[in-house]
Enzyme design. Structure first.
Site, PDB file in Angstrom:
ATOM      1  N   GLU A  12       0.836  -5.203  -8.586  1.00 44.23           N
ATOM      2  CA  GLU A  12       0.371  -5.790  -7.530  1.00 44.23           C
ATOM      3  C   GLU A  12       0.334  -7.460  -7.603  1.00 44.23           C
ATOM      4  O   GLU A  12       0.694  -8.208  -6.613  1.00 44.23           O
ATOM      5  CB  GLU A  12      -1.260  -5.256  -7.354  1.00 44.23           C
ATOM      6  CG  GLU A  12      -1.422  -3.857  -6.916  1.00 44.23           C
ATOM      7  CD  GLU A  12      -2.854  -3.340  -6.675  1.00 44.23           C
ATOM      8  OE1 GLU A  12      -2.968  -2.385  -6.163  1.00 44.23           O
ATOM      9  OE2 GLU A  12      -3.581  -4.292  -7.054  1.00 44.23           O
TER      10      GLU A  12
ATOM     11  N   TYR B 156       0.861  -1.157   0.054  1.00 45.25           N
ATOM     12  CA  TYR B 156      -0.021  -0.158   0.086  1.00 45.25           C
ATOM     13  C   TYR B 156       0.684   1.177   0.247  1.00 45.25           C
ATOM     14  O   TYR B 156       0.491   2.313   0.280  1.00 45.25           O
ATOM     15  CB  TYR B 156      -0.940   0.041   1.310  1.00 45.25           C
ATOM     16  CG  TYR B 156      -2.299  -0.906   0.847  1.00 45.25           C
ATOM     17  CD1 TYR B 156      -2.976  -0.497  -0.042  1.00 45.25           C
ATOM     18  CD2 TYR B 156      -2.551  -2.045   1.728  1.00 45.25           C
ATOM     19  CE1 TYR B 156      -4.472  -1.297  -0.307  1.00 45.25           C
ATOM     20  CE2 TYR B 156      -3.737  -2.893   1.693  1.00 45.25           C
ATOM     21  CZ  TYR B 156      -4.475  -2.397   0.713  1.00 45.25           C
ATOM     22  OH  TYR B 156      -5.863  -3.069   0.423  1.00 45.25           O
TER      23      TYR B 156
HETATM   24  P1  CMP Z   1      -8.305  -0.784  -0.875  1.00 51.23           P
HETATM   25  O1  CMP Z   1      -9.125  -0.885  -2.174  1.00 51.23           O
HETATM   26  O2  CMP Z   1      -7.606  -1.850  -0.377  1.00 51.23           O
HETATM   27  O3  CMP Z   1      -7.149   0.358  -0.849  1.00 51.23           O
HETATM   28  C1  CMP Z   1      -6.757   1.179   0.220  1.00 51.23           C
HETATM   29  C2  CMP Z   1      -7.830   1.147   1.212  1.00 51.23           C
HETATM   30  O4  CMP Z   1      -7.639   1.907   2.364  1.00 51.23           O
HETATM   31  C3  CMP Z   1      -9.284   1.082   0.785  1.00 51.23           C
HETATM   32  O5  CMP Z   1      -9.423  -0.105  -0.080  1.00 51.23           O
HETATM   33  C4  CMP Z   1      -9.970   1.228   2.291  1.00 51.23           C
HETATM   34  O6  CMP Z   1      -9.995   0.126   2.734  1.00 51.23           O
HETATM   35  C5  CMP Z   1      -8.776   1.937   2.969  1.00 51.23           C
HETATM   36  N1  CMP Z   1      -9.111   3.532   3.499  1.00 51.23           N
HETATM   37  C6  CMP Z   1      -9.520   3.887   4.540  1.00 51.23           C
HETATM   38  N2  CMP Z   1      -9.920   5.132   4.488  1.00 51.23           N
HETATM   39  C7  CMP Z   1      -9.747   5.629   3.194  1.00 51.23           C
HETATM   40  C8  CMP Z   1     -10.319   6.594   2.525  1.00 51.23           C
HETATM   41  N3  CMP Z   1     -10.632   7.898   2.957  1.00 51.23           N
HETATM   42  N4  CMP Z   1     -10.201   6.523   1.071  1.00 51.23           N
HETATM   43  C9  CMP Z   1      -9.848   5.580   0.432  1.00 51.23           C
HETATM   44  N5  CMP Z   1      -9.497   4.498   1.123  1.00 51.23           N
HETATM   45  C10 CMP Z   1      -9.695   4.395   2.527  1.00 51.23           C
END
Ligand code: CMP
Length: 140
Positions: free
Chosen positions: A127, A50
């Site tokens: 990824e 991430y």
């Molecule tokens: P994911 O698609 O795994 O990519 C990043 C992750 O951060 C997202 O899903 C969410 O689970 C988490 N996240 C938490 N807060 C936010 C936010 N404000 N915007 C985007 N992702 C978030």
């Protein structure tokens, strides 16, 4: 185009015992599971995966959550696999996810949101390579 995308079934969905139901949705939509494994991510792995979010305020909570239990990581292959998977998942925030999507049905919060999916061809490549060497992807 025929695409591959990376899917992660997150710790909340694994703990809820809905791994099979989620994989079935991918298959039902014509996506093929061409690689899959269960893994407990280390903090270093989650931070690296991430990395694009490292400066975001939610980064620490995101990493804490992703190492809180095992995940199921898969490569899905099919026509328009990236968009198809995103449609199946629904909006990142389950409160905003459309009815019948994976996040609407299985997710509890924006952090515990059941699944991750690649958002573009280039990120999918990166990824997928993060988790699977090409030799461990079984498409033909
Ligand atoms: P994911 O698609 O795994 O990519 C990043 C992750 O951060 C997202 O899903 C969410 O689970 C988490 N996240 C938490 N807060 C936010 C936010 N404000 N915007 C985007 N992702 C978030």
């Amino acid at each position: 185009a025929l695409e591959r995308t990376l899917s992660i079934i997150k710790p909340d969905a694994v703990a809820k015992n809905v791994v099979g139901q989620i994989l079935s949705r991918f298959e039902g939509a014509g996506l093929k599971v061409v690689a899959t494994k269960m893994a407990q991510l280390s903090r270093a792995e989650a931070e690296k995966f991430y990395g694009v979010h490292a400066q975001r305020p939610f980064f620490k909570d995101l990493v804490d959550f992703m190492v809180s239990g095992p995940v199921v990581v898969s490569v899905l292959e099919g026509e328009g696999a990236i968009a198809k998977n995103r449609d199946l998942m629904g909006a990142t925030d389950p409160k905003k996810a459309e009815k019948g999507t994976i996040r609407a049905d299985f997710a509890d919060s924006i952090d515990a949101n059941a699944v991750h999916g690649s958002d573009a061809v280039e990120t999918a490549k990166v990824e997928i390579a993060f988790f699977f060497p090409e030799a461990n992807i079984y498409s033909r």
